[in-house]
Motif scaffolding. Structure first.
Motif, PDB file in Angstrom:
ATOM      1  N   ALA A   1       0.829  -1.210   0.000  1.00 27.14           N
ATOM      2  CA  ALA A   1       0.000   0.000   0.000  1.00 27.14           C
ATOM      3  C   ALA A   1       0.862   1.259   0.000  1.00 27.14           C
ATOM      4  O   ALA A   1       0.553   2.236  -0.701  1.00 27.14           O
ATOM      5  CB  ALA A   1      -0.922  -0.014   1.223  1.00 27.14           C
ATOM      6  N   ALA A   2       1.958   1.241   0.750  1.00 27.46           N
ATOM      7  CA  ALA A   2       2.856   2.404   0.788  1.00 27.46           C
ATOM      8  C   ALA A   2       3.528   2.616  -0.561  1.00 27.46           C
ATOM      9  O   ALA A   2       3.672   3.759  -1.027  1.00 27.46           O
ATOM     10  CB  ALA A   2       3.897   2.209   1.879  1.00 27.46           C
ATOM     11  N   ALA A   3       3.933   1.519  -1.207  1.00 26.30           N
ATOM     12  CA  ALA A   3       4.572   1.631  -2.520  1.00 26.30           C
ATOM     13  C   ALA A   3       3.600   2.202  -3.558  1.00 26.30           C
ATOM     14  O   ALA A   3       3.980   3.053  -4.377  1.00 26.30           O
ATOM     15  CB  ALA A   3       5.074   0.259  -2.962  1.00 26.30           C
ATOM     16  N   ILE A   4       2.345   1.748  -3.509  1.00 23.81           N
ATOM     17  CA  ILE A   4       1.336   2.276  -4.436  1.00 23.81           C
ATOM     18  C   ILE A   4       1.101   3.758  -4.173  1.00 23.81           C
ATOM     19  O   ILE A   4       0.979   4.557  -5.122  1.00 23.81           O
ATOM     20  CB  ILE A   4       0.023   1.477  -4.290  1.00 23.81           C
ATOM     21  CG1 ILE A   4       0.230   0.033  -4.760  1.00 23.81           C
ATOM     22  CG2 ILE A   4      -1.105   2.142  -5.066  1.00 23.81           C
ATOM     23  CD1 ILE A   4      -0.964  -0.866  -4.514  1.00 23.81           C
ATOM     24  N   HIS A   5       1.070   4.132  -2.902  1.00 30.50           N
ATOM     25  CA  HIS A   5       0.861   5.546  -2.555  1.00 30.50           C
ATOM     26  C   HIS A   5       2.013   6.415  -3.070  1.00 30.50           C
ATOM     27  O   HIS A   5       1.779   7.475  -3.666  1.00 30.50           O
ATOM     28  CB  HIS A   5       0.743   5.681  -1.040  1.00 30.50           C
ATOM     29  CG  HIS A   5       0.735   7.098  -0.565  1.00 30.50           C
ATOM     30  ND1 HIS A   5      -0.284   7.982  -0.858  1.00 30.50           N
ATOM     31  CD2 HIS A   5       1.640   7.803   0.173  1.00 30.50           C
ATOM     32  CE1 HIS A   5      -0.025   9.155  -0.319  1.00 30.50           C
ATOM     33  NE2 HIS A   5       1.146   9.079   0.307  1.00 30.50           N
ATOM     34  N   VAL A   6       3.242   5.963  -2.856  1.00 25.74           N
ATOM     35  CA  VAL A   6       4.405   6.735  -3.319  1.00 25.74           C
ATOM     36  C   VAL A   6       4.407   6.846  -4.842  1.00 25.74           C
ATOM     37  O   VAL A   6       4.661   7.923  -5.408  1.00 25.74           O
ATOM     38  CB  VAL A   6       5.706   6.087  -2.808  1.00 25.74           C
ATOM     39  CG1 VAL A   6       6.925   6.754  -3.454  1.00 25.74           C
ATOM     40  CG2 VAL A   6       5.792   6.186  -1.294  1.00 25.74           C
ATOM     41  N   PHE A   7       4.092   5.746  -5.510  1.00 23.91           N
ATOM     42  CA  PHE A   7       4.049   5.760  -6.975  1.00 23.91           C
ATOM     43  C   PHE A   7       2.974   6.734  -7.471  1.00 23.91           C
ATOM     44  O   PHE A   7       3.212   7.519  -8.401  1.00 23.91           O
ATOM     45  CB  PHE A   7       3.770   4.350  -7.491  1.00 23.91           C
ATOM     46  CG  PHE A   7       3.586   4.283  -8.984  1.00 23.91           C
ATOM     47  CD1 PHE A   7       4.679   4.314  -9.845  1.00 23.91           C
ATOM     48  CD2 PHE A   7       2.305   4.223  -9.546  1.00 23.91           C
ATOM     49  CE1 PHE A   7       4.507   4.263 -11.215  1.00 23.91           C
ATOM     50  CE2 PHE A   7       2.126   4.161 -10.896  1.00 23.91           C
ATOM     51  CZ  PHE A   7       3.237   4.188 -11.749  1.00 23.91           C
ATOM     52  N   ALA A   8       1.791   6.675  -6.850  1.00 24.60           N
ATOM     53  CA  ALA A   8       0.699   7.535  -7.290  1.00 24.60           C
ATOM     54  C   ALA A   8       1.018   9.013  -7.071  1.00 24.60           C
ATOM     55  O   ALA A   8       0.713   9.859  -7.926  1.00 24.60           O
ATOM     56  CB  ALA A   8      -0.576   7.158  -6.527  1.00 24.60           C
ATOM     57  N   VAL A   9       1.660   9.303  -5.936  1.00 24.61           N
ATOM     58  CA  VAL A   9       1.995  10.715  -5.640  1.00 24.61           C
ATOM     59  C   VAL A   9       2.984  11.249  -6.648  1.00 24.61           C
ATOM     60  O   VAL A   9       2.846  12.382  -7.152  1.00 24.61           O
ATOM     61  CB  VAL A   9       2.552  10.807  -4.196  1.00 24.61           C
ATOM     62  CG1 VAL A   9       3.218  12.176  -3.982  1.00 24.61           C
ATOM     63  CG2 VAL A   9       1.452  10.607  -3.182  1.00 24.61           C
TER      64      VAL A   9
END
Length: 294
Positions: free
Chosen positions: A283-291
């Motif tokens: 979830a953190a990796a997806i959040h960083v990628f999306a940001v």
């Protein structure tokens, strides 16, 4: 068997081994917990006044630092399983670092987000982190109940029972009926059961049985002291020391009885905690990628 009417001269021969004073690590952990609680309360209370944005400057680097702490959490399981890493410190030391990082990372992320989220992926990442942090607190509680401090040395049930037997033997000189009650009690406590639910049920059942036995032993000791001759102050001290021995004996038996249930609960916690941790990483990796992508 009747209580002995033996009169004692001088000080009572009954003695209780004292527990060592609280360790410095426990004091440090308490101080850190208080500071984190204050930081969370203050951040939540003044969240509208925090002078930064999650996308830029200090807020952005708070997020990077928190995410770095999450990544460093992986070093503890690696240290436990990779023997080459032993040169970098002991497992208990890394466990303390693991606990500290696991506690500080959510605080940094919450300050990064200014205690609010504005997107679905951020909400999922933050929720996963808080769940993992809560799971870690539960794991810490279970770990403490199974181990002495963070030395990694397990409290084996047979050693606890040996300690309990030592307390019981100190009672044997003057309070034989109390010892008979204790021996009957130990015969039941030594009978362990397999399985998580049966262990939990046994722990509750044993706790009730120990409480009843403790009440009977206390009554037996009080009756025995009344039948003793000798100096009144000596009898009073004997009664005080004997009751303290009974309390320590029953506390030790409870600890031995509960150990199996806590061990099985800790094993179950391990099965749940690890998947939650990797879900949080995803979830953190997806959040960083999306940001950074959008």
């Amino acid at each position: 068997m009747a209580e002995s009417g033996l009169a004692l001269g001088g000080k009572s021969s009954l003695a209780v081994r004292r527990k060592p004073a609280g360790r410095p690590n426990e004091i440090v952990s308490l101080i850190i917990a208080i500071l984190i609680a204050c930081a969370l309360f203050g951040g939540w209370h003044w969240r509208e006044d925090l002078p930064w944005s999650a996308e830029f400057g200090l807020g952005y680097w708070l997020g990077i630092t928190g995410l770095s702490c999450v990544g460093l959490l992986l070093l503890y399981p690696l240290r436990k399983r990779v023997s080459v890493l032993r040169v970098f410190g002991s497992v208990p030391a890394w466990f303390r670092i693991h606990m500290f990082l696991g506690a500080i990372a959510p605080v940094l992320i919450l300050y990064h987000a200014r205690f609010s989220v504005s997107s679905l992926n951020a909400n999922v990442a933050l929720t996963c982190m808080l769940i993992v942090a809560g799971s870690g607190i539960i794991g810490r509680f279970l770990y403490v109940r199974i181990h002495r401090g963070v030395t990694g040395r397990k409290q084996e049930a047979r050693r606890l029972l040996a300690d309990a037997s030592a307390y019981r033997d100190q009672l044997n000189e003057h309070f034989a009926t109390a010892v008979e009650i204790a021996e009957d009690l130990e015969a039941h406590i030594r009978t362990s059961r397999s399985g998580f639910f049966s262990s939990v049920f046994q722990a509750f059942s044993d706790s009730h049985r120990i409480g009843e036995a403790q009440s009977r032993m206390v009554r037996s000791i009080k009756r025995g002291v009344r039948e003793m001759g000798g100096v009144k102050s000596t009898r009073r001290q004997t009664r005080k020391d004997a009751l303290r021995l009974v309390r320590k004996y029953c506390e030790t038996l409870r600890e031995a009885s509960q150990l199996g249930a806590f061990e099985r609960l800790f094993s179950l916690w391990h099965v749940v905690h690890l998947p939650l941790f990797f879900l949080m990483l995803i979830a953190a990796a997806i959040h960083v990628f999306a940001v950074h992508q959008y």
